[in-house]
Scaffold this motif. Structure first.
Motif, PDB file in Angstrom:
ATOM      1  N   ALA A 193       0.855  -1.174   0.000  1.00 13.15           N
ATOM      2  CA  ALA A 193       0.000   0.000   0.000  1.00 13.15           C
ATOM      3  C   ALA A 193       0.901   1.236   0.000  1.00 13.15           C
ATOM      4  CB  ALA A 193      -0.892   0.005   1.233  1.00 13.15           C
ATOM      5  N   VAL A 194       0.438   2.283  -0.644  1.00 11.05           N
ATOM      6  CA  VAL A 194       1.139   3.564  -0.626  1.00 11.05           C
ATOM      7  C   VAL A 194       0.355   4.500   0.282  1.00 11.05           C
ATOM      8  CG1 VAL A 194       2.062   5.455  -2.001  1.00 11.05           C
ATOM      9  CG2 VAL A 194       1.866   3.173  -3.000  1.00 11.05           C
ATOM     10  N   GLY A 195       1.053   5.175   1.133  1.00  5.61           N
ATOM     11  CA  GLY A 195       0.381   6.050   2.081  1.00  5.61           C
ATOM     12  C   GLY A 195       0.980   7.445   2.088  1.00  5.61           C
ATOM     13  N   TRP A 196       0.165   8.380   2.511  1.00  5.42           N
ATOM     14  CA  TRP A 196       0.628   9.737   2.803  1.00  5.42           C
ATOM     15  C   TRP A 196       0.403   9.987   4.295  1.00  5.42           C
ATOM     16  CZ3 TRP A 196       3.282  12.824  -0.457  1.00  5.42           C
ATOM     17  CH2 TRP A 196       3.205  12.563  -1.814  1.00  5.42           C
ATOM     18  N   PHE A 197       1.442  10.494   4.918  1.00  5.98           N
ATOM     19  CA  PHE A 197       1.380  10.884   6.317  1.00  5.98           C
ATOM     20  C   PHE A 197       1.844  12.335   6.405  1.00  5.98           C
ATOM     21  CE2 PHE A 197       0.849   6.763   8.497  1.00  5.98           C
ATOM     22  CZ  PHE A 197       1.083   5.904   7.445  1.00  5.98           C
TER      23      PHE A 197
ATOM     24  N   LEU B 110       5.535   3.396   2.078  1.00  8.03           N
ATOM     25  CA  LEU B 110       5.021   2.092   1.672  1.00  8.03           C
ATOM     26  C   LEU B 110       4.821   1.238   2.913  1.00  8.03           C
ATOM     27  CD1 LEU B 110       7.207   1.135  -1.431  1.00  8.03           C
ATOM     28  CD2 LEU B 110       5.127   2.516  -1.316  1.00  8.03           C
ATOM     29  N   GLY B 111       3.714   0.511   2.935  1.00 12.63           N
ATOM     30  CA  GLY B 111       3.459  -0.300   4.111  1.00 12.63           C
ATOM     31  C   GLY B 111       2.258  -1.191   3.941  1.00 12.63           C
ATOM     32  N   PRO B 112       1.714  -1.698   5.042  1.00  7.13           N
ATOM     33  CA  PRO B 112       0.620  -2.663   4.995  1.00  7.13           C
ATOM     34  C   PRO B 112      -0.744  -1.994   4.880  1.00  7.13           C
ATOM     35  CG  PRO B 112       1.342  -2.352   7.254  1.00  7.13           C
ATOM     36  CD  PRO B 112       2.227  -1.492   6.403  1.00  7.13           C
TER      37      PRO B 112
ATOM     38  N   GLY C  96      -4.424  -1.345   5.531  1.00 13.48           N
ATOM     39  CA  GLY C  96      -5.279  -1.580   6.687  1.00 13.48           C
ATOM     40  C   GLY C  96      -4.629  -1.276   8.027  1.00 13.48           C
ATOM     41  N   ASP C  97      -3.347  -0.972   8.036  1.00 12.02           N
ATOM     42  CA  ASP C  97      -2.625  -0.611   9.271  1.00 12.02           C
ATOM     43  C   ASP C  97      -2.103   0.792   9.085  1.00 12.02           C
ATOM     44  OD1 ASP C  97       0.027  -2.227  11.228  1.00 12.02           O
ATOM     45  OD2 ASP C  97      -0.843  -0.223  11.346  1.00 12.02           O
ATOM     46  N   TYR C  98      -2.638   1.764   9.797  1.00 10.74           N
ATOM     47  CA  TYR C  98      -2.288   3.165   9.554  1.00 10.74           C
ATOM     48  C   TYR C  98      -1.428   3.746  10.662  1.00 10.74           C
ATOM     49  CZ  TYR C  98      -5.875   2.006   6.256  1.00 10.74           C
ATOM     50  OH  TYR C  98      -6.597   1.360   5.294  1.00 10.74           O
ATOM     51  N   ASP C  99      -0.784   2.850  11.405  1.00 11.49           N
ATOM     52  CA  ASP C  99       0.210   3.267  12.390  1.00 11.49           C
ATOM     53  C   ASP C  99       1.526   3.472  11.655  1.00 11.49           C
ATOM     54  OD1 ASP C  99       1.129   2.053  15.695  1.00 11.49           O
ATOM     55  OD2 ASP C  99       2.156   3.441  14.366  1.00 11.49           O
TER      56      ASP C  99
ATOM     57  N   GLY D 107       7.432   0.764   6.400  1.00 13.48           N
ATOM     58  CA  GLY D 107       8.867   0.550   6.357  1.00 13.48           C
ATOM     59  C   GLY D 107       9.677   1.445   5.446  1.00 13.48           C
ATOM     60  N   TYR D 108       9.056   2.003   4.427  1.00 19.09           N
ATOM     61  CA  TYR D 108       9.794   2.827   3.473  1.00 19.09           C
ATOM     62  C   TYR D 108       9.224   4.232   3.473  1.00 19.09           C
ATOM     63  CZ  TYR D 108      11.417  -1.678   1.732  1.00 19.09           C
ATOM     64  OH  TYR D 108      11.969  -2.931   1.629  1.00 19.09           O
ATOM     65  N   TRP D 109      10.123   5.221   3.524  1.00 19.75           N
ATOM     66  CA  TRP D 109       9.706   6.611   3.640  1.00 19.75           C
ATOM     67  C   TRP D 109      10.505   7.511   2.718  1.00 19.75           C
ATOM     68  CZ3 TRP D 109       5.743   8.193   6.809  1.00 19.75           C
ATOM     69  CH2 TRP D 109       5.258   7.242   7.712  1.00 19.75           C
ATOM     70  N   GLY D 110       9.841   8.543   2.213  1.00 21.82           N
ATOM     71  CA  GLY D 110      10.542   9.593   1.513  1.00 21.82           C
ATOM     72  C   GLY D 110      11.045  10.627   2.510  1.00 21.82           C
TER      73      GLY D 110
END
Length: 120
Positions: free
Chosen positions: A33-37, A96-98, A100-103, A108-111
């Motif tokens: 999954a690709v996420g924005w934090f 990038l991460g799992p 359904g898990d937004y913690d 594991g991978y970050w810009g």
């Protein structure tokens, strides 16, 4: 090893729009999954939005739902941010991460992040 790089941040007025981009190098996003934090000064990093690795699902935090739109392909992701508010001011990170898990601790991978500043 995948490397992520964000771009598109800037300084805007409340009500304006910005489009953030996240580019992967070294490999594609794969099935992650690709996420924005985002992280504002003095605050913890918080989840903004995610796009699943399979199935085309998206999930948004309540604070941005209806204003932000996430899109992606295999190696690029975009966060269209409309109707920006001063409280959206933060450094925005692609990760990038799992699904359904937004913690953020489990991603594991970050810009390196891109700054978004919204003034009233």
């Amino acid at each position: 090893q995948v490397h992520l790089k964000e771009s598109g941040g800037g300084s805007v007025q409340a009500g304006d729009s910005l489009r953030l981009s996240c580019a992967a190098s070294g490999r594609t996003f794969g099935s992650y999954a690709v996420g924005w934090f985002r992280q504002a000064p003095g605050k913890e990093r918080e989840f903004v939005a995610a796009f699943s690795g399979r199935g085309g699902f998206t999930y948004y935090s309540d604070s941005v739902k209806g204003r932000f739109t996430f899109s992606r392909d295999n190696a690029k992701a975009y966060l269209q941010m409309n109707s920006l508010k001063p409280e959206d001011t933060a450094v925005y990170y692609c990760a990038l991460g799992p699904w359904g898990d937004y913690d953020s601790r489990n991603w594991g991978y970050w810009g390196q992040g891109t700054q978004v500043t919204v003034s009233s």
